[in-house]
Scaffold this active site. Sequence first.
Site, PDB file in Angstrom:
ATOM      1  N   ASP A 155      92.067  27.655 -11.201  1.00 44.23           N
ATOM      2  CA  ASP A 155      92.915  26.482 -11.370  1.00 44.23           C
ATOM      3  C   ASP A 155      92.106  25.187 -11.277  1.00 44.23           C
ATOM      4  O   ASP A 155      92.397  24.210 -11.967  1.00 44.23           O
ATOM      5  CB  ASP A 155      94.026  26.482 -10.319  1.00 44.23           C
ATOM      6  CG  ASP A 155      95.092  27.540 -10.594  1.00 44.23           C
ATOM      7  OD1 ASP A 155      95.068  28.129 -11.692  1.00 44.23           O
ATOM      8  OD2 ASP A 155      95.933  27.779  -9.714  1.00 44.23           O
ATOM      9  N   THR A 202     102.635  23.909  -6.051  1.00 42.69           N
ATOM     10  CA  THR A 202     102.128  25.193  -5.573  1.00 42.69           C
ATOM     11  C   THR A 202     100.699  25.068  -5.035  1.00 42.69           C
ATOM     12  O   THR A 202     100.043  26.082  -4.781  1.00 42.69           O
ATOM     13  CB  THR A 202     102.150  26.242  -6.710  1.00 42.69           C
ATOM     14  OG1 THR A 202     101.458  25.720  -7.849  1.00 42.69           O
ATOM     15  CG2 THR A 202     103.575  26.581  -7.098  1.00 42.69           C
ATOM     16  N   ASP A 234      97.555  13.039   9.504  1.00 43.45           N
ATOM     17  CA  ASP A 234      96.192  13.236   9.015  1.00 43.45           C
ATOM     18  C   ASP A 234      96.049  12.783   7.570  1.00 43.45           C
ATOM     19  O   ASP A 234      94.933  12.640   7.072  1.00 43.45           O
ATOM     20  CB  ASP A 234      95.789  14.711   9.117  1.00 43.45           C
ATOM     21  CG  ASP A 234      95.486  15.138  10.539  1.00 43.45           C
ATOM     22  OD1 ASP A 234      95.446  14.255  11.431  1.00 43.45           O
ATOM     23  OD2 ASP A 234      95.306  16.346  10.781  1.00 43.45           O
TER      24      ASP A 234
END
Length: 291
Positions: free
Chosen positions: A73, A187, A176
């Site tokens: 990806d 996703t 953070d």
Amino acid sequence: MKIAIHGRNFNESARPFIENMFNELKQRKIEVQLSKQFRVFLDQIGIQHYSELVYERPEELFDAKLIVSMGGDGTLLETVSHVGRRVIPAVGINTGRLGFLATVPPERIADMITALETNEFRVDERTLVAIESNLDLFDGLNFGLNDFTITKTDTSSMITVHTYLNHEFLNSYWADGLIVSTPTGSTGYSLSCGGPVLMPHSQNFIITPISPHNLNVRPLIVEDTAVIRLEVKSRSNNFLVSLDARSTIVDENTQLTVKKADFTAKLIKMKDDSFLNTLRSKLSWGLDMRN
């Protein structure tokens, strides 16, 4: 037909499929242009690619009908940044690990080439997130397919992200960091921080805090027509901004506005490629480890 190919290193198990791909492309007289990075790798491992055409910068891409991403990806995210406003359709061959975006397995490369030649595929348009700033943060590549992220640069103190939605104050996130994700990126990093999964064509963004100090602060879904302005305060006076795979450290005077890009990314999908099937497979939905 002309195609471009960008890729990274891959497992040796994928080698015969990659070699067969280049043989198929040569036999079918398909003109190929390689990214310089991928060309160097292929030469190092001795794969014959039959192509002398190389591009090093996005503006050197020729008039390709499509571009092939060879990797995972992350490689596809890089490929989309190479294409930019030219909106050349991209297809991802998954020689990586997870593969939410790069969904064509190496053993189906020959089927993919046939489908491309016969137009037996669909083009999936995906929303991009765009960043506006008083600085040139990403060398002009101010768009991303997955997400824009702000994170702290040190290991101790949190940062404060004052967030405005359509010019109205939303919240000060003491955390953070903060993620603004597209449906495609739902996703990715956002999911690992507790964000929801969105269908790819949902017209929304997700604002997801990273390890927030206040536990009642949760991810928020907003319409993708929203303009999101971010002001960051940090004890170190700087913070890290990331746009897909690109990142840089900036000081807290940096102005940041997040909105939908005025162009899309086009992803080529095989006709039997289903997002719901990918979800079940990659997230192991319905899998009972007791069986």
